[in-house]
Motif scaffolding. Structure first.
Motif, PDB file in Angstrom:
ATOM      1  N   ALA A 160       0.831  -1.203   0.000  1.00  0.00           N
ATOM      2  CA  ALA A 160       0.000   0.000   0.000  1.00  0.00           C
ATOM      3  C   ALA A 160       0.866   1.253   0.000  1.00  0.00           C
ATOM      4  O   ALA A 160       0.583   2.227  -0.710  1.00  0.00           O
ATOM      5  N   ILE A 161       1.926   1.249   0.794  1.00  0.00           N
ATOM      6  CA  ILE A 161       2.835   2.406   0.839  1.00  0.00           C
ATOM      7  C   ILE A 161       3.467   2.631  -0.528  1.00  0.00           C
ATOM      8  O   ILE A 161       3.552   3.761  -1.018  1.00  0.00           O
ATOM      9  N   TRP A 162       3.913   1.545  -1.145  1.00  0.00           N
ATOM     10  CA  TRP A 162       4.583   1.668  -2.442  1.00  0.00           C
ATOM     11  C   TRP A 162       3.638   2.241  -3.498  1.00  0.00           C
ATOM     12  O   TRP A 162       3.999   3.142  -4.251  1.00  0.00           O
ATOM     13  N   VAL A 163       2.414   1.730  -3.563  1.00  0.00           N
ATOM     14  CA  VAL A 163       1.453   2.204  -4.563  1.00  0.00           C
ATOM     15  C   VAL A 163       1.113   3.674  -4.330  1.00  0.00           C
ATOM     16  O   VAL A 163       1.102   4.481  -5.263  1.00  0.00           O
ATOM     17  N   SER A 168       1.573   9.420  -5.418  1.00  0.00           N
ATOM     18  CA  SER A 168       1.867  10.736  -4.847  1.00  0.00           C
ATOM     19  C   SER A 168       2.942  11.474  -5.627  1.00  0.00           C
ATOM     20  O   SER A 168       2.904  12.703  -5.749  1.00  0.00           O
ATOM     21  N   ASP A 169       3.913  10.731  -6.168  1.00  0.00           N
ATOM     22  CA  ASP A 169       4.989  11.361  -6.935  1.00  0.00           C
ATOM     23  C   ASP A 169       4.472  12.067  -8.186  1.00  0.00           C
ATOM     24  O   ASP A 169       5.140  12.949  -8.727  1.00  0.00           O
ATOM     25  N   LYS A 170       3.282  11.664  -8.666  1.00  0.00           N
ATOM     26  CA  LYS A 170       2.727  12.257  -9.881  1.00  0.00           C
ATOM     27  C   LYS A 170       1.966  13.554  -9.608  1.00  0.00           C
ATOM     28  O   LYS A 170       1.582  14.244 -10.541  1.00  0.00           O
ATOM     29  N   SER A 201      -6.688   6.477  -5.675  1.00  0.00           N
ATOM     30  CA  SER A 201      -5.720   5.491  -5.187  1.00  0.00           C
ATOM     31  C   SER A 201      -6.060   5.033  -3.777  1.00  0.00           C
ATOM     32  O   SER A 201      -5.868   3.860  -3.437  1.00  0.00           O
ATOM     33  N   LEU A 202      -6.571   5.931  -2.950  1.00  0.00           N
ATOM     34  CA  LEU A 202      -6.951   5.554  -1.585  1.00  0.00           C
ATOM     35  C   LEU A 202      -8.097   4.543  -1.599  1.00  0.00           C
ATOM     36  O   LEU A 202      -8.101   3.578  -0.825  1.00  0.00           O
ATOM     37  N   VAL A 203      -9.069   4.766  -2.477  1.00  0.00           N
ATOM     38  CA  VAL A 203     -10.186   3.827  -2.572  1.00  0.00           C
ATOM     39  C   VAL A 203      -9.692   2.465  -3.040  1.00  0.00           C
ATOM     40  O   VAL A 203     -10.092   1.417  -2.509  1.00  0.00           O
ATOM     41  N   ALA A 204      -8.801   2.457  -4.024  1.00  0.00           N
ATOM     42  CA  ALA A 204      -8.275   1.193  -4.543  1.00  0.00           C
ATOM     43  C   ALA A 204      -7.495   0.442  -3.478  1.00  0.00           C
ATOM     44  O   ALA A 204      -7.661  -0.772  -3.305  1.00  0.00           O
ATOM     45  N   THR A 277      -2.506   2.681 -10.192  1.00  0.00           N
ATOM     46  CA  THR A 277      -1.367   3.048 -11.032  1.00  0.00           C
ATOM     47  C   THR A 277      -1.232   4.543 -11.269  1.00  0.00           C
ATOM     48  O   THR A 277      -0.224   4.986 -11.819  1.00  0.00           O
ATOM     49  N   ALA A 278      -2.238   5.322 -10.895  1.00  0.00           N
ATOM     50  CA  ALA A 278      -2.198   6.741 -11.226  1.00  0.00           C
ATOM     51  C   ALA A 278      -2.530   7.604 -10.033  1.00  0.00           C
ATOM     52  O   ALA A 278      -3.273   7.215  -9.153  1.00  0.00           O
ATOM     53  N   GLY A 279      -1.941   8.811 -10.029  1.00  0.00           N
ATOM     54  CA  GLY A 279      -2.286   9.786  -9.012  1.00  0.00           C
ATOM     55  C   GLY A 279      -3.244  10.784  -9.624  1.00  0.00           C
ATOM     56  O   GLY A 279      -4.336  10.462 -10.031  1.00  0.00           O
TER      57      GLY A 279
END
Length: 283
Positions: A160-163, A168-170, A201-204, A277-279
């Motif tokens: 979860a942290i990695w995803v 977040s980087d985007k 991403s949080l929902v996923a 996969t996306a921010g």
């Protein structure tokens, strides 16, 4: 009306040749489970594609807890629900805070911590079951829901942290800079800027963590033992302990237990691929 080209037709045909067998392979076990659920006990192993006398009596037995193995059905279902929801909330809290700290605040050593966390996936989760059992025993948490919750959070958090960190980087750094210029504090940036943009991403990730805990059997079997503390997957395993296992009730209960994750996936399906996969937008 645009006429499809030969290449487009060939691509569509290849997708169908792959998709149809995969769909059938996926649906056959579900169909057999449903078939058992609507079959009388004497017809459960008839081998027919449809029972001669379909019935909903098995569902009535389950919902009314009219069998020895089902006497705590609602308690065990509630245990599964509470544990899955708790794992989802805790995983989201830990992973969101960690991803924000590593990606946006650039805390020293953050990337090292993230890479070390991902390194834990080189060890299969099954190999960690016995050490986890020993650890929970040392802290007096055996046969306690917190033992399973903490174990599942431990397994779910690194991914979860990695995803969330990648998503977040985007996010454009300019958004944080603009918020700081407007006088926003770090917590305000986190709450008013970061969380809304990270919502897909949080929902996923939340869905991933909930389903991971909902379907867990090995850790639930090891860490919980009391009939009123175990989750429903462990209780389903108890059906096989009988000399004459009630397969029709086992499949009925399993079918009922499979409905909530199916509903969750259907509700959040549009987040499950893009959210992992996306921010937001790229800077």
């Amino acid at each position: 009306m645009k006429i499809p080209t030969l290449r487009e037709v060939a691509t569509e045909a290849r997708l169908l040749l792959i998709g149809i067998p995969v769909f059938i392979w996926t649906m056959v076990p579900i169909y057999h489970m449903f078939l058992f659920a609507i079959s009388p006990k004497e017809d459960a192993f008839s081998g027919k594609l449809w029972p001669d006398h379909p019935t909903l009596h098995n569902f009535e037995i389950v919902f009314k807890q009219q069998h020895y193995f089902l006497r705590d059905f609602y308690v065990q279902f509630w245990n599964s629900l509470v544990i899955a929801a708790s794992v989802g909330v805790l995983t989201l809290f830990i992973a969101t805070a960690a991803a924000f700290s590593i990606s946006r605040l650039k805390v020293p050593g953050g990337r090292i911590v993230m890479n070390l966390a991902l390194f834990t996936y080189f060890i299969p989760a099954a190999f960690l079951a016995v050490p986890m059992y020993r650890t929970m025993g040392n802290y007096g948490l055996l046969n306690n829901h917190w033992a399973l919750i903490l174990a599942m959070v431990t397994i779910a958090s690194p991914y979860a942290i990695w995803v969330l960190k990648q998503a977040s980087d985007k996010l454009p750094v300019e958004l944080d800079e603009a918020a700081v210029m407007d006088g926003a504090t770090t917590l305000q940036i986190f709450r008013l800027v970061y969380l809304p943009l990270m919502m897909p991403s949080l929902v996923a990730i939340g869905t991933y963590a909930v389903l991971l805990a909902w379907n867990e059997y090995l850790y639930a079997f090891l860490l919980l033992s009391n009939d009123r503390e175990i989750t429903l997957p462990v209780a389903l395993g108890n059906f096989l302990a009988a000399d004459d296992s009630p397969w029709e009730l086992l499949m009925t209960t399993g079918f009922i237990y499979a409905l909530p994750p199916a509903a969750i996936y259907y509700a959040f399906r549009r987040y499950m691929v893009g959210g992992l996969t996306a921010g937001a937008v790229k800077s």
